[in-house]
Motif scaffolding. Structure first.
Motif, PDB file in Angstrom:
ATOM      1  N   VAL A  10       0.835  -1.203   0.000  1.00 35.56           N
ATOM      2  CA  VAL A  10       0.000   0.000   0.000  1.00 35.56           C
ATOM      3  C   VAL A  10       0.870   1.254   0.000  1.00 35.56           C
ATOM      4  N   ILE A  11       1.948   1.231   0.805  1.00 35.43           N
ATOM      5  CA  ILE A  11       2.865   2.375   0.848  1.00 35.43           C
ATOM      6  C   ILE A  11       3.580   2.545  -0.488  1.00 35.43           C
ATOM      7  N   GLY A  12       4.083   1.442  -1.046  1.00 35.54           N
ATOM      8  CA  GLY A  12       4.750   1.520  -2.343  1.00 35.54           C
ATOM      9  C   GLY A  12       3.833   2.096  -3.400  1.00 35.54           C
ATOM     10  N   TRP A  13       2.575   1.700  -3.351  1.00 33.92           N
ATOM     11  CA  TRP A  13       1.589   2.196  -4.316  1.00 33.92           C
ATOM     12  C   TRP A  13       1.305   3.680  -4.066  1.00 33.92           C
ATOM     13  N   ALA A  14       1.280   4.082  -2.785  1.00 33.64           N
ATOM     14  CA  ALA A  14       1.052   5.494  -2.446  1.00 33.64           C
ATOM     15  C   ALA A  14       2.223   6.360  -2.891  1.00 33.64           C
ATOM     16  N   LEU A  15       3.437   5.806  -2.839  1.00 35.44           N
ATOM     17  CA  LEU A  15       4.615   6.576  -3.233  1.00 35.44           C
ATOM     18  C   LEU A  15       4.601   6.936  -4.708  1.00 35.44           C
ATOM     19  N   ILE A  16       3.843   6.160  -5.512  1.00 26.41           N
ATOM     20  CA  ILE A  16       3.705   6.513  -6.926  1.00 26.41           C
ATOM     21  C   ILE A  16       3.016   7.866  -7.042  1.00 26.41           C
ATOM     22  N   LEU A  17       2.056   8.111  -6.144  1.00 27.07           N
ATOM     23  CA  LEU A  17       1.382   9.404  -6.140  1.00 27.07           C
ATOM     24  C   LEU A  17       2.371  10.528  -5.860  1.00 27.07           C
TER      25      LEU A  17
ATOM     26  N   ASP B 248      11.575  -7.923  -4.627  1.00 26.52           N
ATOM     27  CA  ASP B 248      10.748  -8.680  -3.679  1.00 26.52           C
ATOM     28  C   ASP B 248       9.694  -9.533  -4.377  1.00 26.52           C
ATOM     29  N   GLY B 249       9.595  -9.390  -5.695  1.00 28.50           N
ATOM     30  CA  GLY B 249       8.632 -10.174  -6.462  1.00 28.50           C
ATOM     31  C   GLY B 249       7.256  -9.541  -6.566  1.00 28.50           C
ATOM     32  N   LEU B 250       7.076  -8.353  -5.978  1.00 25.98           N
ATOM     33  CA  LEU B 250       5.767  -7.718  -5.992  1.00 25.98           C
ATOM     34  C   LEU B 250       5.481  -7.003  -7.310  1.00 25.98           C
ATOM     35  N   LEU B 251       6.521  -6.737  -8.082  1.00 22.84           N
ATOM     36  CA  LEU B 251       6.384  -6.184  -9.430  1.00 22.84           C
ATOM     37  C   LEU B 251       7.198  -7.057 -10.386  1.00 22.84           C
ATOM     38  N   PRO B 252       6.906  -7.021 -11.678  1.00 21.73           N
ATOM     39  CA  PRO B 252       7.656  -7.841 -12.642  1.00 21.73           C
ATOM     40  C   PRO B 252       9.153  -7.567 -12.605  1.00 21.73           C
ATOM     41  N   LYS B 253       9.937  -8.554 -13.000  1.00 18.22           N
ATOM     42  CA  LYS B 253      11.395  -8.501 -12.932  1.00 18.22           C
ATOM     43  C   LYS B 253      11.983  -7.357 -13.749  1.00 18.22           C
ATOM     44  N   VAL B 254      11.267  -6.916 -14.788  1.00 14.42           N
ATOM     45  CA  VAL B 254      11.793  -5.869 -15.665  1.00 14.42           C
ATOM     46  C   VAL B 254      12.151  -4.610 -14.873  1.00 14.42           C
ATOM     47  N   PHE B 255      11.479  -4.358 -13.758  1.00 14.24           N
ATOM     48  CA  PHE B 255      11.733  -3.148 -12.985  1.00 14.24           C
ATOM     49  C   PHE B 255      13.025  -3.221 -12.163  1.00 14.24           C
TER      50      PHE B 255
ATOM     51  N   GLN C  62      -9.353  13.053  -1.523  1.00 14.04           N
ATOM     52  CA  GLN C  62      -9.383  11.851  -0.692  1.00 14.04           C
ATOM     53  C   GLN C  62     -10.067  10.699  -1.417  1.00 14.04           C
ATOM     54  N   LEU C  63     -11.159  10.988  -2.133  1.00 16.90           N
ATOM     55  CA  LEU C  63     -11.848   9.943  -2.892  1.00 16.90           C
ATOM     56  C   LEU C  63     -10.974   9.431  -4.044  1.00 16.90           C
ATOM     57  N   SER C  64     -10.263  10.328  -4.709  1.00 22.03           N
ATOM     58  CA  SER C  64      -9.366   9.919  -5.796  1.00 22.03           C
ATOM     59  C   SER C  64      -8.257   9.015  -5.271  1.00 22.03           C
ATOM     60  N   ALA C  65      -7.707   9.380  -4.097  1.00 19.12           N
ATOM     61  CA  ALA C  65      -6.660   8.554  -3.492  1.00 19.12           C
ATOM     62  C   ALA C  65      -7.217   7.189  -3.105  1.00 19.12           C
ATOM     63  N   LEU C  66      -8.460   7.149  -2.614  1.00 16.56           N
ATOM     64  CA  LEU C  66      -9.096   5.879  -2.269  1.00 16.56           C
ATOM     65  C   LEU C  66      -9.251   5.005  -3.515  1.00 16.56           C
ATOM     66  N   GLY C  67      -9.682   5.615  -4.618  1.00 16.48           N
ATOM     67  CA  GLY C  67      -9.806   4.874  -5.872  1.00 16.48           C
ATOM     68  C   GLY C  67      -8.470   4.323  -6.330  1.00 16.48           C
ATOM     69  N   TRP C  68      -7.419   5.122  -6.166  1.00 20.06           N
ATOM     70  CA  TRP C  68      -6.068   4.686  -6.528  1.00 20.06           C
ATOM     71  C   TRP C  68      -5.651   3.477  -5.684  1.00 20.06           C
ATOM     72  N   MET C  69      -5.979   3.518  -4.400  1.00 21.07           N
ATOM     73  CA  MET C  69      -5.630   2.417  -3.517  1.00 21.07           C
ATOM     74  C   MET C  69      -6.400   1.141  -3.880  1.00 21.07           C
ATOM     75  N   ILE C  70      -7.652   1.282  -4.280  1.00 23.78           N
ATOM     76  CA  ILE C  70      -8.428   0.105  -4.695  1.00 23.78           C
ATOM     77  C   ILE C  70      -7.795  -0.556  -5.910  1.00 23.78           C
ATOM     78  N   ILE C  71      -7.364   0.254  -6.867  1.00 26.22           N
ATOM     79  CA  ILE C  71      -6.665  -0.293  -8.046  1.00 26.22           C
ATOM     80  C   ILE C  71      -5.400  -1.032  -7.612  1.00 26.22           C
TER      81      ILE C  71
ATOM     82  N   LEU D  88      -4.747  -2.473  -4.722  1.00 26.13           N
ATOM     83  CA  LEU D  88      -5.069  -3.731  -4.041  1.00 26.13           C
ATOM     84  C   LEU D  88      -5.496  -4.809  -5.040  1.00 26.13           C
ATOM     85  N   ILE D  89      -6.181  -4.410  -6.109  1.00 23.62           N
ATOM     86  CA  ILE D  89      -6.557  -5.380  -7.151  1.00 23.62           C
ATOM     87  C   ILE D  89      -5.298  -5.974  -7.784  1.00 23.62           C
ATOM     88  N   ILE D  90      -4.316  -5.111  -8.062  1.00 22.75           N
ATOM     89  CA  ILE D  90      -3.044  -5.590  -8.630  1.00 22.75           C
ATOM     90  C   ILE D  90      -2.317  -6.492  -7.634  1.00 22.75           C
TER      91      ILE D  90
END
Length: 508
Positions: free
Chosen positions: A107-114, A366-373, A467-476, A478-480
């Motif tokens: 969740v933090i890694g995903w938030a850092l993209i923001l 850590d395997g949480l994203l594809p090896k290309v990264f 806040q709603l936009s950030a929530l939507g981003w977090m839902i995406i 978590l799906i990944i």
């Protein structure tokens, strides 16, 4: 539970040892301080100062900077402790993995993209605007604006097609990062020296033009006359957050953007020569230097021009406006300030792109994203594929979206990371009190709690749509995580093959 499986400190330290697939350690304390200053001094100093002063805090914007700096300082002390213990790329993501488990780390890694990716896109759009101003608007409107933007120029309607200058600066800095971290740090250091020198020149010359009447009253009174906006409408100072201490607090929320970036120093921990000593110096040193410069700059700016003028002149051009209207015979300084702004934006984009690629690198290992990264260049030892993918991702935002879309999202992602780091320090102190800590956050748990309160309050104060936009981003995100990352997690897979108590019970 597998969702909350944690990386031990020993595992994290083992992953940072020199090797073929390890980032190269080339950065000293001076490089890290410059990296922090490069990330911090940019749009915030030149744009947000006037925005907060003109609309909310007046001359007391200096106090707004102090409030925002205190909140950042609490988080910075927590970052410094983690960075000295865990000198690994990945910043708050890595710290969360060690203290709160994989799902929180994701969740933090995903938030850092923001913070990093959208922050780089936002600043590259500002860079485009200032570059075109410096060139005398020679780039046609259509080729330096988003398709979502339009303007009436000399009676003719213009619609944006693509923001090409933003793409150019993103590509140039991405290629520089691929070339090498040391080369990038050297260029950043040169930029930092030039832009800080110009800021100091403005402070030194502008000090002579301070009119004490502009600092009186220091806080905007509730009965202050309305300011005139560029479109001719009036701006009232009657609302609570438009004057007095309410205005100072709202101003702190506005200028908080000016401090975004000091935590990006922690993403380069795995490339520091002596991270246990140099990381705290880099994080806290850059924060202290920038806070002092911010206070001096805002004191001079609000002393040179009355705060109402910053609403009338337009926030983006306010510094140049103050120089041209109140500092006679120093018009050349206005050009220098524009150059400093462009350099400031460039170094901010550079550090943001560096931080994001390093977070992706760590998540990939850590395997949480594809090896290309996490694929490193055979010669430069940089995550070159990640840099290019990131250029495409950030470039799409910069080329086709207006600046306002990503601004507040950048702040909320940063504040969320700050809160988690503060929580993480308290957890690690309780879980492993005897761990060797080269740098210790003072007054634990008071400092982390204060950091959480201040940063949490800023999150709550942001607009509901953000806040709603950030929530939507977090839902995406978590799906990944549940569709890819959870299945490919290296630590999660290792956890699965460990013998469970039930296995022994079955044998009996």
């Amino acid at each position: 539970m597998k969702l909350f499986v944690k990386k031990s400190i020993q595992q994290l330290l083992a992953s940072s040892k020199e090797g073929e697939h390890t980032l190269k350690r080339t950065l000293g304390a001076g490089n890290l301080v410059a990296l922090g200053i490069g990330a911090i001094i940019g749009a915030g100093l030149f744009v947000r100062t006037a925005a907060a002063a003109g609309g909310n805090a007046g001359s007391a914007v200096t106090i707004s900077f102090i409030v925002a700096a205190v909140g950042c300082a609490f988080a910075g002390l927590c970052y410094a402790e983690f960075a000295s213990i865990i000198p690994i790329a990945g910043s708050a993501y890595t710290y969360a993995y060690a203290t709160m488990g994989e799902i929180v780390a994701w969740v933090i890694g995903w938030a850092l993209i923001l913070e990093y990716a959208l922050g780089a896109a936002t600043v590259s759009i500002s860079w485009s605007e200032y570059a075109n101003n410096l060139l005398g608007h020679r780039i046609p409107y259509e080729w330096c604006h988003s398709p979502m933007e339009s303007a009436l120029i000399n009676g003719v309607s213009h619609h944006g097609i693509i923001n090409l200058p933003a793409l150019v600066i993103l590509l140039a800095l991405s290629l520089l990062l691929i070339k090498g971290t040391q080369e990038s740090a050297t260029v950043n250091t040169i930029i930092v020296i030039i832009k800080v020198a110009i800021v100091l020149v403005f402070i030194a010359i502008g000090w002579q033009f301070i009119n004490p009447a502009h600092h009186t009253p220091y806080l905007i009174p509730a009965n202050a006359p309305p300011a005139t906006l560029p479109d001719g409408t009036s701006y009232s100072y009657l609302p609570f957050f438009h004057h007095g201490w309410g205005g100072v607090l709202r101003g702190a929320g506005i200028v908080f953007f000016a401090f975004i970036g000091f935590d990006a120093v922690s993403t380069a921990a795995q490339e520091a020569k002596n991270p246990k000593k140099d990381m705290p110096i880099g994080i806290l040193g850059s924060l202290v230097i920038c806070t002092i410069l911010y206070i001096l700059f805002s004191w001079v700016l609000t002393g040179v021009a009355p705060y109402q003028d910053f609403m009338k002149a337009g926030k983006e051009a306010s510094v140049a406006y103050a120089i041209s209207h109140y500092m006679l015979h120093y018009e050349w300084l206005s050009t220098l300030v524009t150059i400093a702004i462009l350099l400031g934006f460039s170094s901010v984009i550079l550090v943001m792109l560096l931080g994001q690629s390093r977070v992706f690198y760590t998540m990939s290992t850590d395997g949480l994203l594809p090896k290309v990264f996490s694929d490193l260049h055979p010669k430069f030892k940089t995550p070159y594929k990640s840099n290019m993918i990131l250029f495409i991702f950030v470039g799409l935002f910069a080329a086709f979206l207006p600046e306002t879309v990503a601004g507040d999202l950048t702040s909320i992602g940063t504040l969320f990371a700050f809160v988690v780091v503060c929580v993480g320090v308290m957890i690690l102190r309780k879980k492993d009190p005897n761990l060797v800590r080269p740098f210790r956050t003072p007054l634990v748990p008071l400092v982390p709690i204060l950091g959480m309160i201040i940063c949490g309050t800023m999150i709550i104060s942001l607009p509901g749509t953000t806040q709603l936009s950030a929530l939507g981003w977090m839902i995406i995100g978590l799906i990944i995580y549940f569709s890819y990352s959870k299945k490919n997690s290296k630590l999660g897979s290792a956890f699965d093959i460990l013998p469970k108590a039930s296995d022994f019970e079955d044998r009996n």
